[in-house]
Motif scaffolding. Structure first.
Motif, short mmCIF file in Angstrom:
data_model
loop_
_atom_site.label_atom_id
_atom_site.label_comp_id
_atom_site.label_asym_id
_atom_site.label_seq_id
_atom_site.Cartn_x
_atom_site.Cartn_y
_atom_site.Cartn_z
N VAL A 118 0.85 -1.18 0.00
CA VAL A 118 0.00 0.00 0.00
C VAL A 118 0.89 1.23 0.00
CG1 VAL A 118 -1.78 1.26 1.27
CG2 VAL A 118 -1.79 -1.26 1.25
N VAL A 119 0.62 2.15 -0.91
CA VAL A 119 1.41 3.38 -1.04
C VAL A 119 0.48 4.56 -0.73
CG1 VAL A 119 2.79 4.81 -2.59
CG2 VAL A 119 2.86 2.31 -2.80
N SER A 120 0.91 5.41 0.19
CA SER A 120 0.09 6.57 0.56
C SER A 120 0.91 7.85 0.47
CB SER A 120 -0.48 6.40 1.96
OG SER A 120 0.56 6.24 2.89
N VAL A 121 0.24 8.93 0.13
CA VAL A 121 0.88 10.25 0.06
C VAL A 121 0.94 10.82 1.47
CG1 VAL A 121 0.74 12.59 -0.86
CG2 VAL A 121 0.06 10.65 -2.29
N GLU A 122 2.15 11.15 1.92
CA GLU A 122 2.34 11.73 3.25
C GLU A 122 2.44 13.25 3.19
OE1 GLU A 122 2.35 9.97 6.22
OE2 GLU A 122 1.64 8.39 4.90
N LYS A 123 3.13 13.76 2.19
CA LYS A 123 3.32 15.21 2.02
C LYS A 123 3.39 15.52 0.54
CE LYS A 123 5.74 16.03 6.32
NZ LYS A 123 6.91 16.56 6.99
N ALA A 124 3.10 16.77 0.21
CA ALA A 124 3.19 17.22 -1.18
C ALA A 124 3.79 18.61 -1.23
CB ALA A 124 1.81 17.22 -1.83
N ARG A 125 4.50 18.88 -2.32
CA ARG A 125 5.08 20.19 -2.55
C ARG A 125 4.76 20.63 -3.98
NH1 ARG A 125 8.08 17.23 0.46
NH2 ARG A 125 9.21 16.18 -1.17
N LEU A 126 4.51 21.91 -4.13
CA LEU A 126 4.28 22.51 -5.44
C LEU A 126 5.31 23.62 -5.59
CD1 LEU A 126 2.50 22.77 -8.00
CD2 LEU A 126 1.07 24.38 -6.71
N PHE A 127 6.08 23.59 -6.68
CA PHE A 127 7.19 24.53 -6.87
C PHE A 127 8.17 24.46 -5.70
CE2 PHE A 127 3.58 26.65 -9.04
CZ PHE A 127 4.07 26.62 -10.33
N GLY A 128 8.28 23.31 -5.03
CA GLY A 128 9.17 23.13 -3.90
C GLY A 128 8.62 23.61 -2.57
N LEU A 129 7.43 24.21 -2.58
CA LEU A 129 6.81 24.72 -1.35
C LEU A 129 5.80 23.70 -0.81
CD1 LEU A 129 6.16 28.36 -2.58
CD2 LEU A 129 8.02 27.56 -1.11
N PRO A 130 5.83 23.43 0.50
CA PRO A 130 4.91 22.44 1.07
C PRO A 130 3.46 22.88 0.90
CG PRO A 130 6.51 23.19 2.71
CD PRO A 130 6.72 24.02 1.50
N LEU A 131 2.62 21.92 0.53
CA LEU A 131 1.18 22.19 0.44
C LEU A 131 0.54 21.89 1.78
CD1 LEU A 131 0.24 20.55 -3.00
CD2 LEU A 131 0.34 22.98 -2.45
N PRO A 132 -0.45 22.69 2.19
CA PRO A 132 -1.17 22.36 3.42
C PRO A 132 -1.92 21.04 3.23
CG PRO A 132 -2.15 24.27 2.33
CD PRO A 132 -0.93 23.90 1.56
N GLN A 133 -2.15 20.32 4.32
CA GLN A 133 -2.80 19.01 4.25
C GLN A 133 -4.13 19.09 3.50
OE1 GLN A 133 -0.76 16.74 5.32
NE2 GLN A 133 -2.06 15.05 4.69
N ALA A 134 -4.85 20.22 3.61
CA ALA A 134 -6.14 20.37 2.95
C ALA A 134 -6.02 20.38 1.42
CB ALA A 134 -6.81 21.66 3.41
N LEU A 135 -4.83 20.66 0.90
CA LEU A 135 -4.61 20.66 -0.55
C LEU A 135 -3.76 19.49 -1.02
CD1 LEU A 135 -3.89 24.47 -1.07
CD2 LEU A 135 -6.05 23.23 -1.44
#
Length: 181
Positions: A118-135
């Motif tokens: 099972v693979v889950s997304v823990e964090k995301a970044r857009l343009f290298g900037l962390p996205l808030p959990q809501a996004l």
């Protein structure tokens, strides 16, 4: 050379089905199989298209090319004429895989549940900037061994308030091992 998931399997001593162990220990340059693609509403399909994912389609041929590059691998997924490309690498400090789709980078955690990876997304970044959990994109992705011994997969991504972006499921027939190398 192991891919990022192979590094995680080894580092965490995860017990995965043999076909997954074989695939991630030394990903074949090219694998073929079948896939079905589902999508969400109009906005979800637009965002999925911008990220390089294909539109919904009935079961069709699928090709996966995995090529070593730098400290990871480039994964090219071909859905008919549609191509989705990402770069996947292992981050040993985080113990996670890091996958980049264009301007979006995802930290992926791996676990094993009922014989499936099972693979889950823990964090995301857009343009290298962390996205808030809501996004942050959410994923319900699994890899497993099919009854025929193929590598089965069910990969999905969704966004809060938008819903399903893309879901593709199917299988890959791994090439025969060349034991005379």
């Amino acid at each position: 050379m192991r891919d990022a998931f192979g590094d995680i399997i080894a580092a965490q001593e995860l017990e995965v089905p043999p076909v997954l162990l074989r695939f991630h220990a030394q990903p074949p340059e090219r694998s073929h199989g079948m896939v079905k693609v589902e999508g969400g509403g109009r906005w979800a399909r637009l965002l999925a298209g911008l990220a390089g994912f294909p539109p919904p389609m009935a079961e069709t041929r699928f090709r996966l090319d995995v090529t070593p590059q730098g400290n990871g691998h480039v994964w090219r997924r071909s859905f008919r004429k549609f191509l989705t490309r990402s770069h996947l690498r292992y981050d040993p400090q985080k113990g996670r895989a890091v996958e980049r789709f264009g301007l979006v980078e995802l930290d992926l955690a791996v676990s094993v549940q009922q014989g499936a990876m099972v693979v889950s997304v823990e964090k995301a970044r857009l343009f290298g900037l962390p996205l808030p959990q809501a996004l942050c994109p959410q994923s319900a992705s699994t890899e497993f061994e099919t009854p025929e011994g193929h590598l089965g997969f069910d990969i999905s991504a969704s966004l809060p308030r938008i819903g399903l972006l893309v879901r593709y499921s199917g299988y890959l027939v791994l090439p025969e091992l060349n034991l005379r190398r």
